[in-house]
Design a protein around this motif. Structure first.
Motif: not given
Lengths: 323, 175
Positions: A44, A49, A53, A55, A66, A77, A79, A89, A91, A189, B153-154, B157-164
């Protein structure tokens, strides 16, 4: 009672033995589990990448795009939500910027100065295997890639179960699911399409909105003793961070404590009672349980990707440290 | 109600806990009891910041509203019966008096100015209004972002989990 002892009890014992045997068949040793999780975390962090995805949480399913880009100066990063209101987002190693296109609001959150996340250090992982049973599940095909599934089952009611699907070659997490005690999916996810280890440029992670000047923060968000303690958190949750943070929009000082069992984290926020009307109680955001309660002239907010009982028990045992 | 105190002490098993939390979310009266239990426990643990003028303020207020503490009203309230033996200190007794003042039977409009800082939800409890579970406060999106940084989870998964933090909000009764 006698009959029970003669017939049912041996059966129970036998089933226990069978359970232990089947569990042992694909149970993971600490070292192997550590290697798998570290591989996921490393992928990660270190790979380029880009993908889409979905959610899922409650009755909702939302897709997002992403992009993860790495160069010698660090990780970048981005999103972008594809369903519902457009949100973005960004980051990087110093901050997280959220853009709400529907309202035009941009929020900047400075990241806390610290090294690699402590929860995945070996010392924490032994805690992890104490509170979760780890085992390998089957292989699956996710978004066109072969993936190895890993199951982490909680040993008590204070945490959710996890199922993780890691891409076989790189270890990148392609799918992650959180389950409650009844086996119901709390959130998921799931990559539907992803390109791994592809050449990208920094443009791919550039924001599509103007970033306003960073707000001046009087308080550096570095670890400090806040004067608050949690006396009775569920077993396995260790404090991994404690600090003051400045609330945005000229808000006051908030104490922030974080507890983790290695797989889930719970944050405790303690702030002066706001003048706006706050109604205490429980709410959810995906698998995150949120519980708010007053304590004297303070407002306690506890949230984490755990069952409600965990955030409630933690919220109920917050108190000022004895001096 | 007795299940509530067991829940507070973490003494219920998983299925009972789920049931009680469900009830808390659905029954305003229980939610109110939950708040009251915490008030009592905070008082017992000396965690209520009552301030030096609190007991004097309560006594002055009592003098003005003598009917509020009519014994007939106190006796059938089990919460107060349990709380009384604990209330050995002056502050403790004051808390009990305050609970009586804040109960729906005697809610004069200015009851809460008796020297203790009132909170909106306590006022709400006092007037007998329903407390809906989980109306969230404005700071929660910011807290979700702050929390996410420390979530394992971050790490995976990196920023993916920020979708929350930007996902659609869930209605409280979702579960």
């Amino acid at each position: 009672m006698k009959a029970f002892g003669k017939t049912v009890l041996p059966l129970l014992l036998l089933s226990q033995v069978l359970l232990v045997c089947t569990a042992r068949a694909d149970a993971l040793g600490d070292a192997e589990a550590l290697a798998l999780l570290q591989r996921i975390a490393q992928a990660a962090r270190e790979l380029n990448y880009r993908g889409t995805f979905v959610y899922q949480h409650g009755n909702h399913a939302e897709s997002s795009r992403i992009t993860h880009f790495v160069d010698p100066s660090g990780e970048f990063e981005k999103l972008e939500t594809l369903d519902g209101p457009r949100r973005e987002i960004i980051r990087n190693s110093s901050e997280i910027i959220t853009f709400y296109a529907d309202t035009g609001v941009v929020k900047r959150e400075r990241r806390t100065a610290r090294k690699v996340f402590p929860a995945l250090l070996p010392a924490q992982l032994s805690v992890l295997t104490e509170y979760y049973q780890l085992r390998k599940a089957g292989q699956d095909r996710i978004a066109g890639y072969d993936a190895q599934a890993l199951v982490l089952e909680p040993r008590d009611r204070f945490r959710y179960g996890h199922k993780l699907w890691a891409e076989m070659k790189t270890g990148l997490l392609l799918k992650a699911r959180m389950l409650d005690g009844r086996g119901e999916v709390m959130e998921q996810f799931h990559f539907t399409e992803v390109s791994i280890d592809v050449p990208l440029t920094k443009d791919a992670v550039a924001p599509r909105f103007a970033i306003p000047a960073a707000p001046q923060r009087e308080i550096a968000q570095t670890p400090t003793d806040t004067g608050w303690a949690v006396q009775n958190q569920p077993a396995g949750f260790k404090k991994i961070m404690e600090m003051h943070r400045q609330k945005q929009a000229g808000g006051g000082l908030v104490s922030h404590l974080v507890f983790s069992d290695g797989l889930a984290a719970v944050s405790v926020f303690i702030e002066p009672m706001p003048s706006a009307k706050i109604v205490p109680g429980l709410s959810h955001q995906g698998a995150v349980s949120i519980y708010t309660r007053p304590l004297s002239d303070k407002l306690i907010t506890v949230l984490g990707e755990t069952p409600p009982v965990t955030v409630m028990q933690i919220a109920n045992s917050v108190s000022p440290k004895a001096r | 109600m007795d299940k509530l105190s067991a829940l507070m002490d973490g003494e219920l098993d998983a299925s009972e806990t789920r049931r009680e939390i469900q009830r808390l979310e659905n029954e305003p009266r229980l939610a109110q009891g939950w708040q009251t239990y915490h008030l009592i426990r905070d008082a017992m643990r000396d965690e209520l910041d009552l301030g030096p003028g609190f007991s004097r303020g309560v006594h002055e207020r009592l003098a003005q509203e003598p009917t509020v503490l009519a014994p007939r009203r106190l006796v059938p309230q089990p919460l107060l019966r349990h709380a009384l033996p604990i209330a050995a200190s002056v502050a403790g007794i004051a808390v009990v008096a305050w609970l009586a003042l804040s109960s729906p039977v005697g809610n004069g409009p200015n009851v809460f100015q008796a020297g203790v800082r009132s909170t909106p939800e306590l006022q709400q409890a006092a007037t007998g209004q329903a407390i809906p579970a989980g109306t969230r406060h404005a700071g929660i999106p910011e807290y979700l972002v702050a929390h996410q940084e420390f979530s394992p989870s971050t790490m995976m998964q990196g920023v993916v989990s920020y979708v929350r933090t930007v996902a659609s909000e869930e209605p409280v009764q979702d579960r």
